[in-house]
Design an enzyme around this catalytic site. Structure first.
Site, PDB file in Angstrom:
ATOM      1  CG  HIS A 236      -2.185   0.779   1.029  1.00 22.19           C
ATOM      2  ND1 HIS A 236      -2.449   1.494  -0.106  1.00 22.19           N
ATOM      3  CD2 HIS A 236      -3.273   0.975   1.847  1.00 22.19           C
ATOM      4  CE1 HIS A 236      -3.625   2.089  -0.012  1.00 22.19           C
ATOM      5  NE2 HIS A 236      -4.147   1.788   1.178  1.00 22.19           N
TER       6      HIS A 236
ATOM      7  CG  ASP B 278      -3.044   5.025  -3.986  1.00 25.26           C
ATOM      8  OD1 ASP B 278      -2.361   4.881  -2.954  1.00 25.26           O
ATOM      9  OD2 ASP B 278      -2.941   6.010  -4.746  1.00 25.26           O
TER      10      ASP B 278
END
Length: 457
Positions: A428, A432
């Site tokens: 992450h 995204d």
């Protein structure tokens, strides 16, 4: 049997003279003195100034069977790939063992695979220079091999067996006792061992004390035991890399499900033709590898990686997909390179070749180096759901699971369809949620309807 002596000056000339005096010839190719066991052969000579006995018969026989050359060679550890610096040695042979050319003497376990070290020449293992389990680097001396001419002769000179004494004739069996006459009552009865069963013993079962097991007996029911096994190098490396991934990446997992009806129908329709043309079975993995390549081109950030040293993002214009394969020694991830240029048949051929290498423990370091994305198929073991862990230094991994028939709603109706859950675990820090979800949806679309690949939509 024979043993090779130390170098003895002038002894060999004395032995040669003794042999010539006895009508024998000097054994060819023998550069040291062969000292034989005194108890094996009776035919021997007492040489002057030396109390040792030398078997003329043995040396004659040795000359006609296996000829030794006195050259001893040292075998070194083969060079490793750039990403591997050391390994652990597991010996297959011991000192004194005869080996033929190309016979495996030891195996070196590295972080990624096992490297077999064959004998470069026929001979006898003279000395092991590294203990079992010891660490070695490329070029480290491993063992000494005494060369043996004429191939690896497994036959050794057989010692004349001593005459075995004849086995004594067993005494005749005693005559059977006369049958008891009717009405005869024996004066004594043989002791009958007590039989403890629940039906015959008046004590309750809980009151009967169990008999203590003998010392060292581990197979007794109810015994609690444990044993320790050292982790091999590959398992240690797997544990280290997975823990590093957890410590480094901000891992997040997103899920989706895939209707496998169309891909199953396509496979059933074309599997015979595919098998005849390519001599390979058409599986489901090629569909997911090609779909992943299609999705990686659509979302190139999933194919990228963060360089923590320079704090830069590295985008790749090629797609190398690692396919996780379970082996008895641990999980390996051979790489299919340039998947963006392949079709289903090319992918199936690459998977088949790498699978054969993995099963035969013949994967080289080069087969597992690199990789920009990984696919792990837990469905072959019956997995229904799971979250895979990123294979560093990659940024994402796709987890496939088993195909199970489930009720699903399609156009307002509940129908039974073969469904598969898929999971995408991603870093992450770089990817995204939007890119991750769109990536997984591309895979779903390309697997459910392969025509999407042709239309590029």
């Amino acid at each position: 049997m024979f043993t090779r002596s130390r170098w003895l000056p002038r002894s060999f000339s004395r032995l040669a003279a003794a042999l010539q005096g006895n009508g024998s010839q000097q054994p060819r190719g023998v550069s040291g003195l062969l000292v034989c066991h005194r108890s094996i052969y009776d035919k021997s000579r007492q040489l002057p100034e030396n109390g040792s006995k030398f078997s003329i018969f043995h040396i004659r026989h040795f000359r006609t069977s296996t000829v030794f050359n006195d050259e001893v060679m040292t075998v070194n550890t083969p060079a490793f790939a750039e990403s591997v610096t050391e390994g652990d040695v597991r010996w297959e042979k011991a000192v004194g063992d005869e080996v033929s050319e190309d016979e495996v003497v030891c195996e070196i376990e590295t972080d990624k695979t096992s490297v077999q070290v064959p004998a470069p020449h026929s001979g006898i293992i003279e000395e092991l220079l590294v203990p079992d389990g010891g660490k070695v680097e490329g070029g480290t001396p491993l063992f000494k091999l005494r060369k043996m001419e004429g191939g690896a002769a497994k036959t050794k000179p057989a010692a004349p067996s001593a005459a075995k004494p004849e086995a004594p004739t067993p005494p005749p069996p005693p005559p059977p006792p006369p049958a008891a006459t009717a009405g005869a009552i024996p004066t004594t009865m043989p002791p009958v061992p007590p039989v403890h069963t629940q039906a015959m013993d008046s004590k309750p079962v809980s009151a009967v004390k169990p008999t203590a097991a003998p010392v060292g007996h581990l197979a007794t029911a109810g015994v609690r035991s444990e044993h320790r096994v050292k982790m091999n190098r590959m398992r240690q490396r797997i544990a280290q890399r997975l823990k590093e991934a957890q410590n480094t990446c901000a891992m997040l997992t997103t899920f989706n499900e895939i209707d496998m009806s169309n891909i199953q129908e396509m496979r059933t329709l074309h599997k015979e033709t595919f098998l005849k043309k390519h001599n390979l079975k058409l599986g489901f993995m090629s569909a997911f590898v090609k779909a992943s390549s299609f999705a990686l081109q659509n979302q190139p950030v999933v194919n990228a990686v963060i360089d923590d040293t320079t704090k830069e993002i590295i985008y790749r214009d090629y797609i190398d997909i690692s396919v996780a394969v379970a082996t008895p020694k641990g999980l390996v991830v051979p790489v299919i390179r340039n998947v963006e240029t392949m079709n289903y048949a090319d992918i199936e051929k690459a998977i088949n070749e790498l699978g054969d290498k993995a099963r035969k423990n013949e994967l080289a370091i080069e087969d597992m180096d690199g990789g920009t994305f990984t696919i792990s198929n837990g469905g072959v073991f019956g997995s229904m759901f799971g979250t895979p862990i990123i294979n560093p230094p990659q940024s994402a991994i796709l987890g496939m699971h088993g195909i199970f028939e489930r009720p699903v709603a399609i156009k307002g109706q509940v129908v039974i369809r073969p469904m598969m859950y898929v999971a995408l675990t991603y870093d992450h820090r770089l990817i995204d949620g939007r890119e991750a979800v769109l990536f997984l949806r591309k895979i779903k679309a390309a697997v459910e309807d392969p025509r999407v690949l042709l239309l590029d939509i």
